[in-house]
Design an enzyme around this catalytic site. Structure first.
Site, PDB file in Angstrom:
ATOM      1  N   HIS A 596       4.146  -5.071  -7.482  1.00 28.61           N
ATOM      2  CA  HIS A 596       3.743  -3.788  -7.052  1.00 28.61           C
ATOM      3  C   HIS A 596       3.169  -3.883  -5.812  1.00 28.61           C
ATOM      4  O   HIS A 596       3.677  -3.095  -4.855  1.00 28.61           O
ATOM      5  CB  HIS A 596       2.935  -3.126  -8.127  1.00 28.61           C
ATOM      6  N   GLU A 597       2.029  -4.613  -5.741  1.00 30.60           N
ATOM      7  CA  GLU A 597       1.280  -4.720  -4.651  1.00 30.60           C
ATOM      8  C   GLU A 597       1.922  -5.413  -3.441  1.00 30.60           C
ATOM      9  O   GLU A 597       1.740  -4.931  -2.206  1.00 30.60           O
ATOM     10  CB  GLU A 597       0.050  -5.536  -4.697  1.00 30.60           C
ATOM     11  N   HIS A 600       3.749  -2.557  -1.508  1.00 30.05           N
ATOM     12  CA  HIS A 600       3.270  -1.944  -0.394  1.00 30.05           C
ATOM     13  C   HIS A 600       3.000  -2.762   0.828  1.00 30.05           C
ATOM     14  O   HIS A 600       3.145  -2.303   1.955  1.00 30.05           O
ATOM     15  CB  HIS A 600       1.775  -1.711  -1.077  1.00 30.05           C
ATOM     16  N   HIS A 603       6.146  -2.548   2.983  1.00 31.23           N
ATOM     17  CA  HIS A 603       6.091  -1.215   3.455  1.00 31.23           C
ATOM     18  C   HIS A 603       5.437  -1.360   4.806  1.00 31.23           C
ATOM     19  O   HIS A 603       5.752  -0.744   6.025  1.00 31.23           O
ATOM     20  CB  HIS A 603       5.692  -0.126   2.765  1.00 31.23           C
TER      21      HIS A 603
END
Length: 811
Positions: A596-597, A600, A603
């Site tokens: 998940h991290e 980020h 992106h």
């Protein structure tokens, strides 16, 4: 003016070195330490490169000349070892220290390599004061330049100069935001906190600066200027304009001053609220020893006579709720672990009421209305529609999960009727069901998920999808805040180095337990900054004091100009190995968290734009979660897991049957978990609704209890006040629904683009080109619509929101 996103959080660019130099190390594990850096794990081929420490007082480790393909495999294996092998990490860091010593001995400019994030000013806590003052001097020059822009040439530079102003402040504020919450040295944390508050206060005053606003309006109303704008520059300019208007730029002077005052107060209260989480008071409960049957054997406890004292620390409380058979003990622990002081509740309510007052000041019905106006969903009514649709769809599934718990409790307590399941029962009976299930995995999957293997797998996955990989990077003395931190350089196969990731993945005392992604520096183009033009003619710059300067930037292959590269920090709370017991092994949820991290992070890395405030971390919160939540889907793909899930000792690939059994176990009670997320999102909306405008009747605990009794699956518990543990109320205030909204978007994109072949480069390039690369410089509805080839989504109106609400099956 969107000069920063408060809760999202100048380095010297050292030439990247390949891992081929030799240096001197002291062997620690044995005199025959061997590092096997092979092109194919378990191949046993001659392509394997072995480095063996010789039996000397010290040993030289030499990497011979190797082919380019072996350099890739060597880097890939080094990536795993720096996280998984303590001796290898000590070797790697000793090599860095040797290089640093050479720099110090050969050049006075070596001071450039010291300080946090290689910023020489941040070698001491006082550096935050110096950095803040330098930034403020530069910003004041920029404000003067913008407000005095009269020629068309200068007016054409207004948007760029506003973005430079924003980046100058954020370069200090974002760094300070992370350091004040994460640095173990209180002096650094205090200095960073001062710099954060000091510059945020000034930023709040800029948000109400009418001169800046009028110049921007003049620029946007001049066709000869706007005709030269790119779509990205239009997006930036309009974002600035809307943020001025959200900040009450139309208000009388006294009201604008009140806006700044309230904004400053919110920052102060938010910091205090965050400190409650960071320094949570640990209570203890006293229990008769005879009532502790089933207690986890590894739990820390203090027994004197027949009484045992148990801590309410999160992990220990969870173990008690899962394992202790006596319901009275579980209830006592649940209440103690979820209680709050009157002062903590007052602090939270003061924060929420101050936000409501700020919204009312700028003419908004509630803080939620003010916050959502520039998000994908536009307003609270759309959020409510979305959440209620989800709740209606998921509640039957969640009730089916609850029924399983009721049946388990009925069997365990030998009750004649289905009993009520309380909050303190949830995890106890869920554990009973799991252990009695024939599908429950009998073998742990954690040995296949060492931290290093997962990082290695992420690099391999991103290489397949986007042509991007990680390379281990050297850490200079003073560059990081703790010895646990590892540094990765992000390499694009076409563009070269595109950014840096600092990984702070292990738990320690005083560190926030939540996983997070912090932006320390955004990407932006810097070769056209024209810093010389900031200095008014006739001004002696030497009398002004030192000014902050932007990074000189680097040339990016295939792009015009020079770019400041992004720097981000990933923090997690994984259990650190004790003593020599390396590596750290992760459970399934922790692997999801790391994926998940890293979503980020990608992106931030891929969002290469000309303006810093439109990077991936600064687009609308209900869109920014998409890339990270999408990454969670990849964890469930056996094809993806085969890239990295290897046993930490044998290096054997994880068996497919083991994957399937753990996936099934992970998804058990998932509807119940989704219902809890819906509950938290609704609670967040209520706390930021019109209810907060009535200070006399606003009672966060009463609101909590009412929602628990109507939406949650477990009755409210008198004596508890869980809301003070809901940390996202500050960072994601009125935006917590974004996780569920992002799940709907990510689920749809996974189904339509990636599910058939999760390693397909064409699918990866489609997502990169239509979503990631734009950061926040493109309408998110357009990004989603283009990726899915759906014109109805591109519109971005209430119907589009409703369509996303219908994607509940993809959650």
């Amino acid at each position: 003016m969107r000069l920063m996103r408060l809760m999202q959080s100048t380095t010297y660019l050292l030439q990247r070195r390949t891992f081929r130099l030799f240096t001197t190390i002291k062997p620690k594990r044995s005199k025959n330490t061997t590092y096997n850096l092979s092109r194919r794990e378990n191949s046993g081929s001659s392509e394997s490169i072995n480095t063996k420490a010789k039996q000397l007082g010290t040993s030289q480790v030499v990497f011979p000349f190797i082919s380019d393909i072996d350099k890739v495999s060597q880097t890939d294996e080094t990536l795993r070892l720096i996280f998984d092998d303590e001796d290898f990490w000590n070797y790697f860091t000793s090599r860095s220290r040797t290089l640093a010593a050479l720099e110090y001995s050969t050049s006075l400019s070596a001071r450039k390599f010291t300080g946090l994030f290689r910023n020489p000013e941040l070698a001491t806590p006082q550096g935050f004061h110096l950095e803040a003052e330098k930034a403020l001097r530069r910003v004041k020059l920029l404000v003067n330049r913008i407000t005095n822009a009269n020629t068309e040439k200068e007016l054409r530079k207004v948007v760029k100069n506003m973005d430079r102003l924003s980046d100058t402040l954020c370069s200090v504020i974002d760094t300070a935001e992370f350091i004040r919450s994460s640095h173990p040295d209180p002096k650094f944390a205090q200095a960073a906190n001062w710099a954060y508050g000091y510059l945020c206060s000034y930023m709040n005053s800029l948000n109400t600066n009418t001169e800046l606003y009028q110049v921007l309006k003049r620029v946007l109303s001049t066709p000869s200027i706007t005709s030269q704008f790119s779509s990205e520059e239009f997006q930036v300019a309009n974002t600035f304009l809307h943020d001025f208007e959200k900040s009450g730029i139309h208000l009388p002077s006294s009201d604008r001053e009140q806006f700044v005052h309230l904004s400053d107060k919110i920052i102060t209260l938010g910091r205090q609220f965050t400190q409650i989480l960071l320094q949570k008071r640990i209570n203890r409960i006293n229990v008769d020893v005879s009532l502790l049957e089933g207690l986890h054997p590894g739990l820390n406890k203090d027994t004197k006579g027949n009484i045992t004292s148990l801590s309410t620390k999160a992990w220990e409380a969870q173990m008690i709720l899962k394992s202790v058979k006596d319901e009275g003990v579980r209830k006592k622990m649940y209440i103690a672990a979820n209680s709050a002081t009157k002062e903590q509740i007052i602090l939270l309510e003061d924060l929420l009421k101050t936000r409501a007052e700020l919204a009312k000041l700028v003419g908004m019905e509630s803080y939620s209305h003010a916050f959502l106006i520039d998000k994908m969903v536009k307003n609270p009514e759309h959020v409510q529609t979305f959440l209620r649709t989800l709740s209606d769809h998921h509640r039957p599934k969640a009730l089916a999960d609850l029924r399983l718990l009721q049946e388990a409790k009925q069997l365990y307590t030998e009750s004649e009727t289905l009993p009520t399941v309380y909050a303190w029962d949830r995890y106890f009976y869920a554990e009973r069901i799991k252990f009695s299930s024939l599908t429950q995995p009998v073998t742990s999957i954690s040995p296949y998920f060492s931290v290093g293997s997962v990082i290695q797998g992420l690099s391999r996955l991103f290489s397949r999808l986007y042509g991007i990989s990680f390379e281990p990077a050297e850490i200079m003395p003073g560059e990081v805040w703790h010895d646990d931190v590892r540094k990765l350089e992000v390499i694009d196969e076409q563009e070269g180095k595109v950014g840096t990731i600092y990984c702070d993945l292990f738990s320690r005392n005083g560190k926030l337990q939540n996983a997070a992604h912090y932006t320390v520096r955004c990407s932006r183009r810097v070769d056209d900054d024209d810093g010389v033009g900031d200095i008014p003619s006739g001004v002696d710059i030497t009398e002004m004091g030192e000014l902050s300067n932007s990074d000189h930037g680097v040339k990016v292959n295939g792009r015009a100009g020079r770019y400041q590269l992004p720097v981000i920090v990933l923090t997690c709370d994984f259990m650190k190995p004790k003593g020599r017991q390396y590596p750290s092994l992760l459970n399934w949820v922790e692997v999801e968290t790391l994926f998940h991290e890293m979503g980020h992070a990608m992106h931030s890395m891929i969002g290469r734009t000309n303006f810093h405030n439109v990077s991936g971390t600064r687009c609308p919160t209900d869109f920014v979660e998409l890339p990270s939540i999408l990454m969670e889907h990849f964890v469930y793909s056996p094809k993806v897991l085969s890239l990295f899930a290897r046993h930490y000792e044998t290096r054997e690939t994880v068996p497919l049957d083991l994957i399937k059994s753990h996936v099934k176990a992970r998804l058990q009670f998932s509807a119940m978990e989704t219902q809890s997320q819906i509950f938290m999102a609704l609670l967040d909306q209520l706390y930021h609704s019109k209810l907060a405008t009535d200070s006399r009747s606003f009672d966060t605990t009463a609101i909590l209890y009412n929602l628990q009794d109507t939406v949650e699956l477990f009755p409210s518990v008198p004596g508890t006040a869980w809301q003070v543990q809901f940390g996202h109320l500050f960072g994601y205030g009125a935006g917590y629904y974004s996780y569920l909204f992002g799940r709907a978007l990510a689920g749809k994109i996974w189904k339509e683009i990636f599910e058939k072949d999760p390693l397909n480069r064409e699918a990866g390039q489609l997502f990169r080109e239509e979503v990631l690369k734009w950061g926040g410089s493109r309408d998110p509805w357009l990004c989603i619509g283009k990726a899915l080839n759906d014109d109805k989504i591109i519109v971005g109106d209430s119907k589009s929101v409703s369509i996303v609400g219908e994607w509940v099956d993809f959650l």
